[in-house]
Design an enzyme around this catalytic site. Structure first.
Site, PDB file in Angstrom:
ATOM      1  N   ASN A 112      -3.243  25.666  62.579  1.00  0.00           N
ATOM      2  CA  ASN A 112      -3.287  24.211  62.558  1.00  0.00           C
ATOM      3  C   ASN A 112      -2.211  23.726  61.594  1.00  0.00           C
ATOM      4  OD1 ASN A 112      -4.174  21.656  61.028  1.00  0.00           O
ATOM      5  ND2 ASN A 112      -5.517  21.600  62.812  1.00  0.00           N
ATOM      6  N   TYR A 113      -1.384  22.785  62.046  1.00  0.00           N
ATOM      7  CA  TYR A 113      -0.388  22.176  61.163  1.00  0.00           C
ATOM      8  C   TYR A 113      -0.397  20.676  61.415  1.00  0.00           C
ATOM      9  CZ  TYR A 113       0.953  26.898  60.204  1.00  0.00           C
ATOM     10  OH  TYR A 113       0.894  28.217  59.809  1.00  0.00           O
ATOM     11  N   ARG A 114      -0.442  19.881  60.341  1.00  0.00           N
ATOM     12  CA  ARG A 114      -0.664  18.448  60.498  1.00  0.00           C
ATOM     13  C   ARG A 114       0.066  17.632  59.420  1.00  0.00           C
ATOM     14  NH1 ARG A 114      -4.720  21.408  58.662  1.00  0.00           N
ATOM     15  NH2 ARG A 114      -5.582  20.941  56.605  1.00  0.00           N
ATOM     16  N   SER A 140      -3.186  22.017  66.821  1.00  0.00           N
ATOM     17  CA  SER A 140      -4.321  22.862  66.479  1.00  0.00           C
ATOM     18  C   SER A 140      -4.565  23.821  67.635  1.00  0.00           C
ATOM     19  CB  SER A 140      -5.570  22.006  66.233  1.00  0.00           C
ATOM     20  OG  SER A 140      -6.676  22.822  65.893  1.00  0.00           O
ATOM     21  N   GLY A 162     -13.020   6.798  67.933  1.00  0.00           N
ATOM     22  CA  GLY A 162     -12.327   7.245  69.131  1.00  0.00           C
ATOM     23  C   GLY A 162     -12.108   8.742  69.171  1.00  0.00           C
ATOM     24  N   GLU A 217     -14.073  16.609  73.125  1.00  0.00           N
ATOM     25  CA  GLU A 217     -13.695  17.804  73.881  1.00  0.00           C
ATOM     26  C   GLU A 217     -12.573  18.567  73.184  1.00  0.00           C
ATOM     27  OE1 GLU A 217     -15.120  19.129  76.577  1.00  0.00           O
ATOM     28  OE2 GLU A 217     -16.652  17.568  76.459  1.00  0.00           O
ATOM     29  N   SER A 218     -11.618  17.843  72.623  1.00  0.00           N
ATOM     30  CA  SER A 218     -10.503  18.500  71.929  1.00  0.00           C
ATOM     31  C   SER A 218     -10.953  19.077  70.594  1.00  0.00           C
ATOM     32  CB  SER A 218      -9.355  17.505  71.718  1.00  0.00           C
ATOM     33  OG  SER A 218      -8.814  17.094  72.950  1.00  0.00           O
ATOM     34  N   HIS A 238      -6.518  31.470  64.835  1.00  0.00           N
ATOM     35  CA  HIS A 238      -6.522  30.010  64.695  1.00  0.00           C
ATOM     36  C   HIS A 238      -5.282  29.592  63.911  1.00  0.00           C
ATOM     37  CE1 HIS A 238      -7.274  26.852  61.578  1.00  0.00           C
ATOM     38  NE2 HIS A 238      -7.494  26.130  62.665  1.00  0.00           N
TER      39      HIS A 238
END
Length: 355
Positions: free
Chosen positions: A136-138, A120, A311, A315-316, A134
């Site tokens: 993002n690949y998941r 991301s 968890g 921050e990320s 932006h």
């Protein structure tokens, strides 16, 4: 060979991790070459106590002293994560709402084992004429709780898997040539696999990156998709020969889109970062960044799901937010359609075809 298994000896978990690590470094190096005098990206490797790891590559421009040339980027982050664990019932409920086309288990009181790997990134240049971008690949897997509990010697049974992602452009000032270049680069990557992909993914992007309370889009779009798996998809033509359906072929498609990021975006920043700008243009950029924050915190389902995951690395997740933003009460900027700001607003309220 099942369409839910890769055709080589490596699992998709291994293949996806290897690819996102490569892509992260490739993109970070391209961004660092944009401005050799700027500080390097900070590389922060981390371990998730609940299972998994990741690496955040982050750039934050130091405060420039008087007379010093400003850096091209103001804030940027290129993050990868490879995590696993158990999704609690609230996260499963959110996942079902977000992935209605997926055959997800109905009853999982103890939660569902999952694996997720993705990249991301968000890039915020300093110059108001250079757009934010932006991508993002998941890849996501849900496995059977019983088989997951059998131990490390037994491969868990996969109940569902899918890919998602996309890339979109968010300018403060509209340059039609930039919009055309960005869209054409992604269209070419899509067309190599199916002529039906780009129109569907472009429309999906326009709909997803929409701010309902502002009645406008976040930016000028790009491509967006989710739930790509072996079965039919409500947003794609129901023709097995018209687009990839196997785990292998969808992975190849996703890699092609990831490879399109650098040629789609870097040339735009290289050109626009040299454009002189005024304090008023900077003011407008910060107002638009306020809209970016509103979408990410109020609308974006990825942010909501990420914060629900046990968890969660906050921050990320919040790396996407700009260094600075601005909110003005009843701002007059953008109200006049004949101004450069007004021309952008017109497109944000009525998305157009760029290619």
């Amino acid at each position: 060979m099942s369409s839910s298994e890769p055709s080589n000896s490596k699992s998709m978990r291994v293949l996806m991790e290897s690819w996102i690590r490569f892509l992260q470094e490739d993109i970070v190096q391209a961004l660092e070459k944009l401005d050799p005098n700027a500080p390097k990206f900070q590389r922060d490797s981390w371990v998730r106590p609940e299972g998994g790891m990741g690496q955040s590559c982050v750039f934050a421009a130091p405060t420039a002293s008087e007379g010093q040339k400003e850096f091209i980027l103001e804030k940027a982050g290129v993050n990868i994560s490879i995590v696993h664990g158990t999704l609690p019932p609230p996260a499963i409920k959110q996942m079902r709402a977000d992935h209605t086309s997926m055959p997800l288990p109905e009853d999982a009181p103890g939660g569902l084992p999952f694996f997720a790997a993705g990249i991301s990134l968000v890039i915020h240049p300093k110059n108001p004429h250079a757009p934010t971008c932006h991508a993002n690949y998941r890849y996501f897997e849900i496995t059977d709780p019983a088989s997951a509990a059998a131990g490390a010697d037994v491969a868990p049974k996969t109940l569902a898997w899918w890919f998602g992602g996309g890339s979109d452009l968010t300018p403060s000032y509209l340059y039609p040539a930039d919009a055309t270049h960005f869209h054409q680069t992604h269209k070419s990557a899509c067309d190599a696999f199916s002529p039906s992909f780009y129109p569907a993914l472009k429309k999906w992007c326009d709909e997803y990156f929409y701010i309902p309370h502002r009645s406008e889009s976040r930016g000028i779009g790009g491509i967006f998709f989710d739930d790509l798996h072996a079965g039919p998809h409500a947003r794609l033509p129901d023709n097995p020969s018209d687009h990839p359906r196997s785990l292998d072929s969808i992975f190849v498609f996703v890699k092609s889109l990831g490879a399109a990021f650098v040629p789609a975006y870097i040339p735009i920043v290289e050109q626009r970062a040299k454009t002189p700008y005024t304090d008023e243009q900077r003011r407008w950029q910060l107002i638009r960044r306020g809209r970016y924050v509103e979408f990410n915190l109020v609308v974006d389902r990825g942010t909501k799901f990420g914060l629900m995951t046990p968890g969660a690395r906050v921050e990320s997740i919040l790396m996407s937010l700009p260094e600075t933003a601005r909110w003005e009460y009843m701002s007059e900027m953008g109200a006049d359609e004949e101004t450069e700001e007004g021309k952008l607003i017109r497109v944000l309220k009525e998305p157009k075809e760029w290619v």
